[in-house]
Write an enzyme that holds these catalytic residues in place. Structure first.
Site, PDB file in Angstrom:
ATOM      1  N   HIS A  44       0.803  -1.222   0.000  1.00 12.64           N
ATOM      2  CA  HIS A  44       0.000   0.000   0.000  1.00 12.64           C
ATOM      3  C   HIS A  44       0.845   1.286   0.000  1.00 12.64           C
ATOM      4  CE1 HIS A  44      -3.733   1.901  -0.224  1.00 12.64           C
ATOM      5  NE2 HIS A  44      -4.353   1.428   0.841  1.00 12.64           N
TER       6      HIS A  44
ATOM      7  N   ASP B 228      -2.565   1.333  -4.864  1.00 13.12           N
ATOM      8  CA  ASP B 228      -3.810   1.686  -4.197  1.00 13.12           C
ATOM      9  C   ASP B 228      -4.900   0.674  -4.553  1.00 13.12           C
ATOM     10  OD1 ASP B 228      -4.619   2.415  -6.735  1.00 13.12           O
ATOM     11  OD2 ASP B 228      -4.076   4.518  -6.429  1.00 13.12           O
TER      12      ASP B 228
END
Ligand code: CAO
Length: 262
Positions: A232, A236
């Site tokens: 992350h 995304d």
């Protein structure tokens, strides 16, 4: 958990595991200690490193009816050529085709976190349950291999894994990983990244489940859930969801792979 085993030397022939063998009776000893060594030690190191990376999870259902039909049709043909054809070669190819559209999922983050390194080759790792423990050899250059060639290479890696003969070259240079936990059992999973890769998918077992068709009728469908984990820091949710949609198109209508396969 997963780990990228990069041993300096080829994996030795299977050793007698020092681990406790499951029995129905308990030992009279109160406790026993087993060294964490070899592949298991590599796993401790790589999994500890992975905890430094924030993982993002995403799961989706993939309808497998058409792929099941296609595999059933092609399995005897592959067998006639001496190759065992599971779902994996189709899924590996579909993944590579989807990666062409979302190349960031085949990248890695530079050690100083200042650059994204895009890899223009798809070396797709496959987690394997071997007598030595969990290993992740990878199939090199999936982007330029046919589904049959992928099956050939997967057969070779699987045999080498069982024989304890995977080489450092088999296990290094992976750019993306898949873990078919569904061969053992289970539906959802929460896979751990194999650094420096930024994405991994865990395949659940294919199950016949009731679903609604477009007329509202309940119909049986073969469904597999894939659970994705992404790094992350750089990936995304939207990217994984978009990648998943493209992959879903290839898996659910496998003939469309013919258009894009080189
Ligand atoms: N659901 C239902 N059936 C499945 C399936 C799934 N998700 N995946 C495979 N199958 C079927 C295969 O099609 C094959 O069926 P046939 O006998 O009819 O051909 C059978 O199960 C056995 O498959 P396989 O295991 O020989 O081959 P594969 O290519 O599907 O998988 C491998 C290869 C190496 C991924 C697998 O053997 C393995 O080791 N899985 C465990 C991975 C693991 O430990 N992951 C956990 C990592 S996290 O700790």
């Amino acid at each position: 958990p997963l780990h990228q085993a990069k041993p300096a030397a080829p994996v030795a022939a299977p050793t007698t595991p020092a681990a406790v063998t499951p029995t129905l009776t308990l030992s009279s000893e109160r406790e026993s200690r087993v060294p964490i060594s070899g592949i298991k030690k590599v796993m401790v190191k790589s999994m500890n490193a992975a905890t430094a990376v924030p993982h993002f999870g995403f799961s989706e259902e993939y309808i497998m009816d058409k792929l099941t039909e296609l595999r059933n049709q092609m399995k005897p043909m592959a067998e006639a050529r001496g190759i065992k054809l599971s779902y994996m070669p189709f899924l590996i190819k579909a993944t590579s085709l989807a990666l062409l559209k979302y190349p960031v999922l085949n990248s890695s983050v530079s050690p100083d976190e200042s650059q994204l390194i895009y890899k223009n080759y798809h070396n797709i790792g496959v987690a394997m349950d071997t007598p030595q423990g969990l290993l992740v050899p990878n199939i090199k250059n999936v982007e330029s291999k046919s589904i049959f060639e992928i099956a050939q290479e997967l057969n070779r890696l699987q045999k080498s894994g069982i024989a304890g003969q995977l080489t450092p070259s088999d296990m290094s240079g992976g750019t993306f990983s898949l873990s078919n936990i569904g061969t053992i059992g289970g539906t959802y999973c929460s896979p751990v990244l194999l650094l420096p890769e930024v994405c991994i998918g865990a395949l659940g077992k294919i199950q016949k489940l009731p679903r609604f068709d477009k007329h509202g009728n309940v119909i049986p469908q073969s469904i597999m859930i894939i659970s994705w984990s992404g790094d992350h820091r750089v990936i995304d949710g939207a990217t994984i969801a978009n990648f998943s949609n493209v992959l879903k198109g290839y898996i659910e209508n496998p003939n469309t792979m013919l258009f894009d396969t080189r």
